[in-house]
Design a protein around this motif. Structure first.
Motif, PDB file in Angstrom:
ATOM      1  N   TYR B  31       1.075  -1.268   0.180  1.00 43.35           N
ATOM      2  CA  TYR B  31      -0.036   0.237   0.236  1.00 43.35           C
ATOM      3  C   TYR B  31       0.680   1.332   0.139  1.00 43.35           C
ATOM      4  O   TYR B  31       2.075   1.389   0.889  1.00 43.35           O
ATOM      5  CB  TYR B  31      -0.832   0.401   0.730  1.00 43.35           C
ATOM      6  N   VAL B  50      -3.508   0.264  -3.892  1.00 44.19           N
ATOM      7  CA  VAL B  50      -3.132  -1.040  -3.188  1.00 44.19           C
ATOM      8  C   VAL B  50      -1.987  -2.070  -3.606  1.00 44.19           C
ATOM      9  O   VAL B  50      -2.682  -3.021  -3.195  1.00 44.19           O
ATOM     10  CB  VAL B  50      -4.358  -2.024  -2.710  1.00 44.19           C
ATOM     11  N   SER B  95       1.788  -2.070   4.633  1.00 45.45           N
ATOM     12  CA  SER B  95       2.386  -3.209   4.367  1.00 45.45           C
ATOM     13  C   SER B  95       0.903  -4.452   5.175  1.00 45.45           C
ATOM     14  O   SER B  95       0.663  -3.955   5.696  1.00 45.45           O
ATOM     15  CB  SER B  95       3.501  -3.853   5.485  1.00 45.45           C
ATOM     16  N   LEU B  96       0.685  -5.174   3.307  1.00 40.60           N
ATOM     17  CA  LEU B  96      -0.179  -6.329   3.251  1.00 40.60           C
ATOM     18  C   LEU B  96      -0.716  -6.740   4.750  1.00 40.60           C
ATOM     19  O   LEU B  96      -1.368  -7.534   5.029  1.00 40.60           O
ATOM     20  CB  LEU B  96      -0.524  -6.300   2.141  1.00 40.60           C
ATOM     21  N   THR B  97       1.355  -7.321   4.868  1.00 41.02           N
ATOM     22  CA  THR B  97       1.436  -8.769   5.418  1.00 41.02           C
ATOM     23  C   THR B  97       1.351  -8.055   6.867  1.00 41.02           C
ATOM     24  O   THR B  97       2.079  -9.216   7.729  1.00 41.02           O
ATOM     25  CB  THR B  97       2.143  -9.771   5.428  1.00 41.02           C
ATOM     26  N   GLN B  98       1.526  -6.812   7.379  1.00 36.32           N
ATOM     27  CA  GLN B  98       1.691  -6.227   8.973  1.00 36.32           C
ATOM     28  C   GLN B  98       0.597  -7.364   9.889  1.00 36.32           C
ATOM     29  O   GLN B  98      -0.727  -7.041   9.766  1.00 36.32           O
ATOM     30  CB  GLN B  98       1.528  -5.215   9.074  1.00 36.32           C
ATOM     31  N   THR B 101      -1.595  -4.428  12.568  1.00 35.27           N
ATOM     32  CA  THR B 101      -1.989  -3.148  12.639  1.00 35.27           C
ATOM     33  C   THR B 101      -2.093  -2.500  11.062  1.00 35.27           C
ATOM     34  O   THR B 101      -2.105  -3.235   9.898  1.00 35.27           O
ATOM     35  CB  THR B 101      -0.206  -2.595  12.648  1.00 35.27           C
ATOM     36  N   ASP B 102      -2.463  -1.524  11.174  1.00 34.35           N
ATOM     37  CA  ASP B 102      -2.256  -0.913   9.547  1.00 34.35           C
ATOM     38  C   ASP B 102      -1.217   0.503   9.612  1.00 34.35           C
ATOM     39  O   ASP B 102      -1.629   1.493   8.582  1.00 34.35           O
ATOM     40  CB  ASP B 102      -3.653  -0.135   9.235  1.00 34.35           C
TER      41      ASP B 102
END
Lengths: 113, 115
Positions: B31, B50, B95-98, B101-102
């Protein structure tokens, strides 16, 4: 539209005292909240975050409290230091919103010697 | 890791001129976002992406265009600059994979003045 807001635009504290910065949010669908610190001339820097399934989260000298009943978020800084002087922003993320953050207008924290 | 970098740091334009702001991140984040920050205000989302090849409008998209041709780069374009676009522009990535968290990581900003 719904937005994140801050109670006070400025806050002055004595060095060594604790600081409390408040934030009100109005979107009950928000499930993630972040506090950022922005020093003059720099980009926002992540401080701490909290999910809506938590009431409190602690970091190094910082604590975030979340009160979902009154839609209130606070950032507590222990033993405030001159390097803590900055603008602090809260931000919220609504579940399913493609990770878009909505930011408040910020609180200027000034640490007095 | 340089994190998120932005070029240029400062720019002065005349009304009607065009320019492109470049954002680059070396964290392999999916992102990316462009914000503007005006005095005494929080950040407002202009456009975001995205993933490579995809873009979407944010809160204040008018007068701006974006492109995400490579995963690590996100470009913000002003086709015909107006004085109302005088602002500080921040790029961010996440990161999409965090896990859980955002968190968005921000660049140092570009200060743009349109005369």
């Amino acid at each position: 539209g719904e937005s994140v807001g801050l109670h006070l635009p400025t806050l002055s504290v004595q060095e060594g005292d604790n600081s409390i910065i408040n934030c009100a949010y109005s979107n009950s669908a928000s499930d993630y909240f972040i506090w950022y610190k922005q020093e003059s001339g720099k980009g926002p820097q992540f401080i701490i975050d909290i999910r809506s399934n938590m009431d409190k989260r602690q970091g190094q000298r910082v604590t975030v409290l979340l009160n979902k009943t009154v839609k209130h978020l606070s950032l507590q800084i222990a033993a405030t230091q001159p390097g803590d002087s900055a603008v602090y922003f809260c931000a919220e993320n609504m579940k399913g919103s493609a990770r878009q953050l909505t930011f408040g207008s910020g609180t200027q924290l000034t640490v007095l010697p | 890791n340089a994190g998120v970098t932005q070029t240029p740091k400062f720019r002065v334009l005349k009304t009607g001129q065009s320019m492109t702001l470049l954002c680059a991140q070396d964290m392999n984040h999916e992102y990316m976002y462009w914000y503007r920050q005006d005095p005494g205000m929080g950040l407002r989302l202009i456009h975001y992406s995205v993933g490579e090849g995809t873009t979407a409008k944010g809160e204040v998209p008018d007068g701006y265009n974006v492109s995400r041709l490579k995963k690590q780069n996100f470009l913000l374009g002003l086709e015909s600059a107006a004085p109302s676009q005088t602002s500080v522009y921040f790029c961010a990535s996440s990161s999409l994979t965090q896990p859980l968290t955002d968190t968005q990581y921000f660049g140092p900003g570009t200060r743009l003045t349109v005369l």
